[in-house]
Design an enzyme around this catalytic site. Structure first.
Site, mmCIF file in Angstrom:
data_model
loop_
_atom_site.group_PDB
_atom_site.id
_atom_site.type_symbol
_atom_site.label_atom_id
_atom_site.label_comp_id
_atom_site.label_asym_id
_atom_site.label_seq_id
_atom_site.Cartn_x
_atom_site.Cartn_y
_atom_site.Cartn_z
ATOM 1 N N TRP A 326 0.846 -1.209 0.000
ATOM 2 C CA TRP A 326 0.000 0.000 0.000
ATOM 3 C C TRP A 326 0.877 1.253 0.000
ATOM 4 O O TRP A 326 0.542 2.269 -0.605
ATOM 5 C CB TRP A 326 -0.889 -0.010 1.248
ATOM 6 N N HIS A 327 2.043 1.157 0.674
ATOM 7 C CA HIS A 327 2.895 2.337 0.795
ATOM 8 C C HIS A 327 3.559 2.730 -0.514
ATOM 9 O O HIS A 327 3.921 3.896 -0.687
ATOM 10 C CB HIS A 327 3.968 2.117 1.866
ATOM 11 N N GLY A 328 3.749 1.780 -1.397
ATOM 12 C CA GLY A 328 4.372 2.188 -2.648
ATOM 13 C C GLY A 328 4.680 1.010 -3.536
ATOM 14 O O GLY A 328 4.752 -0.141 -3.088
#
Lengths: 476, 311
Positions: A326-328
């Site tokens: 989700w963060h990247g």
């Protein structure tokens, strides 16, 4: 528009005055003002982003009503799938498309097939897309689960999706919490506004003074890690731990504070995570709105811990890996998630993951005991090591960085001066850890003067700063 | 609400009073920001460009030997040999031309001039530059109001007052070097160190230039040629040098264009004098303050090289 910008220093008081003095008699107009302000705030980055958030809002608004009105389970499932596919599709396209293409190209290259990466696209990542898509997905899921009735008031719903204080970096609000507040008329509350004002100052202080001061040192150390000794690299990792904490929790504090000024309460997103005594506690204190989102909408639907140990391990791994992703769109974030899963599973096995659910460290004392101190240190060291992957550009860079950290170690004080920023922050956090809001409610002349001095300091930093740093979490 | 507004008003009055006092201090006591008590506005307070030129114009000597550069040249000290360092932050060739014309017009005579060029002096965004109060050149007889705005900085508030200060006397105290050592970022290698110089051979990659790049090259060449012509017409011994560049700067996209520009000058038979055997030095934490600025160890070698060229 950045919270730490001159534009926002003008924008916020303007919206505040219009909200309470011009539109205070009419809830619909107040909500319309929130919506317009939010679109101005968001469109300030790039007006093209507005079309995406508008379409996203429209889809979930219609789907939400249709799910609620439908009596057929199949139709409800199809409608929910439409919402999920749309939101995840948008997220997947803008955020992950190039990553998947590049990963396939690399995979083929590793088995000897060289293919040219002609499929990658020059796509701009809309700011905060991961935050508002998760927020709208939770809306549709909650309606599907019959936990929430959809609103037919489009303006209110659009205000919920685009609510400017938390639009681009959270907290990721649940519709069950925020929509009712938007639909209900708000009354100005002095105590709430006072706490809000101080949360804004405190959040800006963490961002502008601490995170932005650490940023160039962290960038320098990570850019030149091959030339530096292990001691300096440890400092770099520790500085990054505090940079990202101050950057992100600072944003959350500002968002909560601004919402308070407008009569809203947002969920707490950070509760002094570096005072955690194990990884389980860390995840109950770090980015709470995301971890509880994954718990409620992914972990529990997967079965949670109800179907035996192996399925529980699988579910733990899934949420941590998805959380990392989700963060990247980079393998480094996935490895970061895997590390946290591996750190969490032992505490799950030994049933300590639910320890310290309600208490804070040194609950009845001023200082921690030796055991607590050791637990906090060990947790912090593991979290810091995992941050190296989060901060690095590639897994190989992170591996090299860590190998120098552990092999080239000697107690270098080179670049140690920034500890002057970190240690006072820890001290203040320690004093606030039991009751932050309670401390912020106190008021006297001295406190007002301190606030004024802090405000001047922040204005000077924001207006005259050499460069304004974006919030790290905007890229997610 | 009334209570909250009253409270906010108290804080705003305090904040307003602070800015008013800062403004008054700047206006009456330190209009040019020489005392270094102001909030660091883009890191470029005071306006060295205007102050240095003003100093030269207000003390017109014959036979000035002047070195023009951006901040990279700020540490080059040849004052023992009668040179004056006119480098200032973000200075670029168009400004150097303007300065020479301006000073000649004001009766300043120069015998020798060293012009330093690097990628920055070439690619500075002129429009942005001229929009910055502390970058653009202004005549100090007419101090623009924006000079007074930068408030006093809490961190710099040391109450040492310099009664009856004059720009001339303050100049030597504050303006000798213009890369400030005001932060931990720089302090570890501010002065000298003994790392070996490692040079790297880098040639221009064959990248495609667009029309704008070609136009930029032509314009900058014209500016350099105008400086050369102006010097020749006024009997000034004028030489053009290339700043050493660290390998860390090579990551910047504009470097390729800069190297191509040097090739372009070579084709035009415009002599650019290198300081070392190669223009690019391996980045070394000890020799470089940051990716762009070298320290005194390097700048002393640069000074020696300049003196060799002029002798």
């Amino acid at each position: 528009m950045l919270f730490n910008s001159v534009e926002f220093l003008i924008f916020l008081p303007t919206v505040f005055l219009l909200y309470w003095f011009v539109f205070n008699k009419d809830l619909k107009k107040q909500n319309l003002l929130i919506l317009v302000s939010s679109y101005v705030f968001y469109g300030w980055w790039d007006y093209r982003f507005l079309s995406l958030i508008f379409v996203s809002t429209l889809v979930d608004y219609i789907v939400g009503i249709k799910i609620f009105e439908s009596r057929s389970d199949t139709k409800r499932k199809v409608l929910l799938a439409v919402s999920m596919l749309f939101n995840l599709g948008v997220l997947g396209f803008f955020k992950y498309y190039n990553f998947f293409v590049d990963s396939w190209v690399e995979l083929f290259a590793s088995i000897g097939y060289q293919i040219e990466s002609v499929w990658t696209l020059n796509v701009i990542l809309p700011v905060g897309i991961s935050f508002y898509t998760f927020q709208t997905m939770s809306y549709s899921i909650d309606i599907y689960r019959k936990n929430l009735e959809p609103t037919k008031d489009f303006i209110s719903f659009a205000s919920f999706v685009s609510f400017f204080p938390q639009l681009v970096a959270g907290p990721i609000e649940r519709a069950t919490h925020l929509v009712p507040q938007i639909l209900k008329s708000r009354v100005f509350n002095y105590q709430q506004a006072l706490v809000g004002f101080r949360m804004i100052l405190w959040g800006l202080f963490k961002k502008v003074v601490i995170a932005d001061s650490l940023a160039p040192i962290v960038n320098d150390i990570f850019a030149n890690y091959q030339l530096l000794d292990g001691g300096t690299l440890w400092l770099g990792a520790i500085y990054f731990a505090f940079q990202i904490y101050c950057d992100f929790s600072g944003y959350s504090d500002i968002a909560i504070g601004i919402s308070n000024l407008f009569g809203f309460e947002l969920m707490t997103n950070f509760k002094f995570p570096y005072f955690s005594r194990n990884i389980g506690e860390f995840w109950r204190r770090w980015h709470i709105s995301l971890s509880t989102w994954f718990r409620d909408y992914l972990y529990i639907p997967l079965g949670g811990s109800r179907y035996g140990e192996w399925k529980s391990f699988r579910n733990i791994c899934v949420i941590f890996i998805v959380s990392g992703f989700w963060h990247g769109a980079n393998w480094t974030f996935i490895v970061w998630g895997v590390i946290h899963a591996l750190l969490y599973i032992p505490s799950f096995v030994f049933k300590t993951h639910r320890s310290y659910v309600s208490s804070v460290v040194a609950q009845d004392r001023f200082l921690p005991n030796v055991k607590e101190l050791a637990q906090m240190l060990v947790t912090f060291v593991f979290v810091t090591i995992a941050w190296v992957f989060f901060r690095s550009d590639s897994i190989s860079q992170a591996s090299d960085y860590l190998s120098i950290m552990f092999t080239g170690l000697y107690p270098s004080m080179h670049k140690a001066a920034m500890l002057y920023y970190v240690l006072p922050l820890l001290s203040i956090d320690w004093l606030l850890r039991k009751d932050l809001q309670g401390v912020f409610k106190k008021d006297n002349l001295l406190i007002r003067l301190l606030e004024a001095i802090l405000l001047i300091y922040l204005i000077n930093k924001i207006v005259f700063s050499q460069q304004i740093e974006q919030f790290i979490y905007f890229q997610f | 609400m009334k209570k909250f507004l009253n409270r906010s008003l108290f804080i705003l009055l305090f904040v307003g009073l602070y800015y008013l006092l800062s403004f008054a201090f700047n206006y009456y006591y330190d209009p040019y920001g020489l005392l270094g008590r102001r909030t660091d506005y883009f890191g470029l307070d005071p306006n060295l460009h205007s102050l240095k030129i003003d100093r030269l114009v207000s003390q017109p000597k014959s036979d000035y030997k002047l070195l023009f550069s951006d901040s990279r040249g700020g540490n080059i000290d040849m004052s023992d040999h009668g040179w004056y360092n006119v480098s200032y932050p973000r200075g670029f060739v168009d400004e150097f031309l303007h300065d020479i014309e301006y000073m000649l017009d004001k009766g300043v005579t120069m015998s020798e001039v060293a012009i330093f060029v690097d990628e920055h002096t070439l690619f500075e965004d002129v429009e942005w530059h001229n929009g910055q109060a502390l970058l653009r050149f202004v005549e100090l007889d007419d101090v623009p109001w924006i000079y007074y705005v930068a408030p006093l900085d809490f961190e710099l508030m040391k109450f040492e007052f310099y009664y009856n200060y004059q720009i001339d006397t303050m100049h030597d105290k504050f303006l000798r070097f213009d890369v400030k050592n005001n932060g931990v970022y720089y302090e570890h290698n501010f002065e000298y160190c003994d790392s070996p110089f490692v040079f790297v051979d880098v040639s221009a990659r064959d990248i495609k230039l667009d029309e704008k790049d070609v136009e930029l090259f032509e314009n900058k060449y014209k500016v350099l040629d105008s400086i050369r012509t102006l010097c020749a017409e006024n009997g000034i011994n004028c030489k053009f040098f290339k700043h050493p560049i660290s390998t860390n700067r090579l990551k910047e996209e504009e470097m390729d264009k800069y190297f191509l520009f040097l090739e372009y000058l070579k084709d035009k038979k415009f002599e650019m004098i290198p300081i070392f055997s190669s223009d690019v030095m391996k980045y070394d934490e000890c020799l470089w303050r940051d990716n762009g600025h070298y320290n005194r160890t390097v700048s002393d070698k640069v000074a020696t090289r300049i003196l060799e060229e002029f002798n």
